[in-house]
Scaffold this active site. Structure first.
Site, PDB file in Angstrom:
ATOM      1  CB  CYS A 117       5.405  20.502  -0.428  1.00 22.87           C
ATOM      2  SG  CYS A 117       6.258  19.640  -1.768  1.00 22.87           S
ATOM      3  CB  CYS A 163       7.461  15.065  -3.298  1.00 24.07           C
ATOM      4  SG  CYS A 163       7.579  16.860  -3.438  1.00 24.07           S
ATOM      5  CB  CYS A 166       7.298  17.474   1.370  1.00 22.73           C
ATOM      6  SG  CYS A 166       6.260  16.533   0.224  1.00 22.73           S
ATOM      7  CB  CYS A 186       3.311   3.472 -11.762  1.00 19.92           C
ATOM      8  SG  CYS A 186       1.688   2.763 -11.542  1.00 19.92           S
TER       9      CYS A 186
END
Length: 200
Positions: A117, A163, A166, A186
């Site tokens: 996104c 995220c 999204c 990570c």
């Protein structure tokens, strides 16, 4: 034909009748199941709505917090939007093989955006060589742009990172990173898109 042979022949016929009947039932059930599978693959994954993100331009300037529409797609749309490896990791919470990805300490300044996104996730200035084989950062570009969730897969207690734009899985955060935060974000490289810093 002996009684034993007759009994065996009857058992075979019974077995074949049951198998064919089961096959017919499976075919009918499959006919009912296919539309449901199709509908599930085309139903939105997640709840549509707005999310507050910190917006960054490609020069790395913080443009402030803004409400934007969260990217919510069906499973079929995610499969079309993402390459197979990214789909497996971002939508199925997989993990890429260590040392198989890109983005280990880019030679130029820039930032990393979500492949799905384009939400800004990490500044290259916060990346460090963790020796793990995955891109590692000591902090996200903005705390509001990532989501932390408890992850108990494989019998381990970890903190998964997604995220915020999204809900795509990115990787995990650990408390064995360098100063100033002591954290190691990570990440899977296939979930990140490096954008070299634009110059004015």
């Amino acid at each position: 034909m002996s009684r034993i042979d007759e009994t065996l022949a009857m058992d075979r016929r019974r077995f074949l009748r049951a198998a064919l009947g089961g096959g017919a039932l499976l075919a009918v059930g499959g006919g009912l199941l296919l539309p449901r599978l199709y509908a599930a693959a085309n139903a939105p994954v997640g709840t549509p709505g707005e999310v507050l993100l910190e917006i960054f331009d490609d020069a790395g300037h913080d443009l402030g917090a803004r409400k934007v529409a969260k990217l919510v797609l069906s499973d079929a749309q995610w499969r079309q939007r993402l390459p197979p490896a990214a789909y497996d990791i971002m939508r199925r919470e997989g993990t890429e093989r260590a040392f198989s990805g890109e983005h280990e300490r880019p030679a130029v300044p820039g930032l990393f955006r979500c492949v799905a996104c384009a939400t800004a996730l990490y500044d290259a200035a916060t990346e460090f060589d963790s020796g793990t084989g995955w891109p590692s950062f000591w902090q996200p570009i903005a705390a509001r742009n990532v989501i932390e969730r408890s992850d108990h897969l494989f019998g381990m207690q970890r903190t998964a990172i997604s995220c915020a734009g999204c809900d795509s899985h990115l990787g995990h955060v650990f408390d064995d990173g360098p100063r100033p935060t002591g954290l190691r974000y990570c990440m899977n490289s296939v979930a990140l898109r490096f954008v070299p810093r634009a110059t004015a």
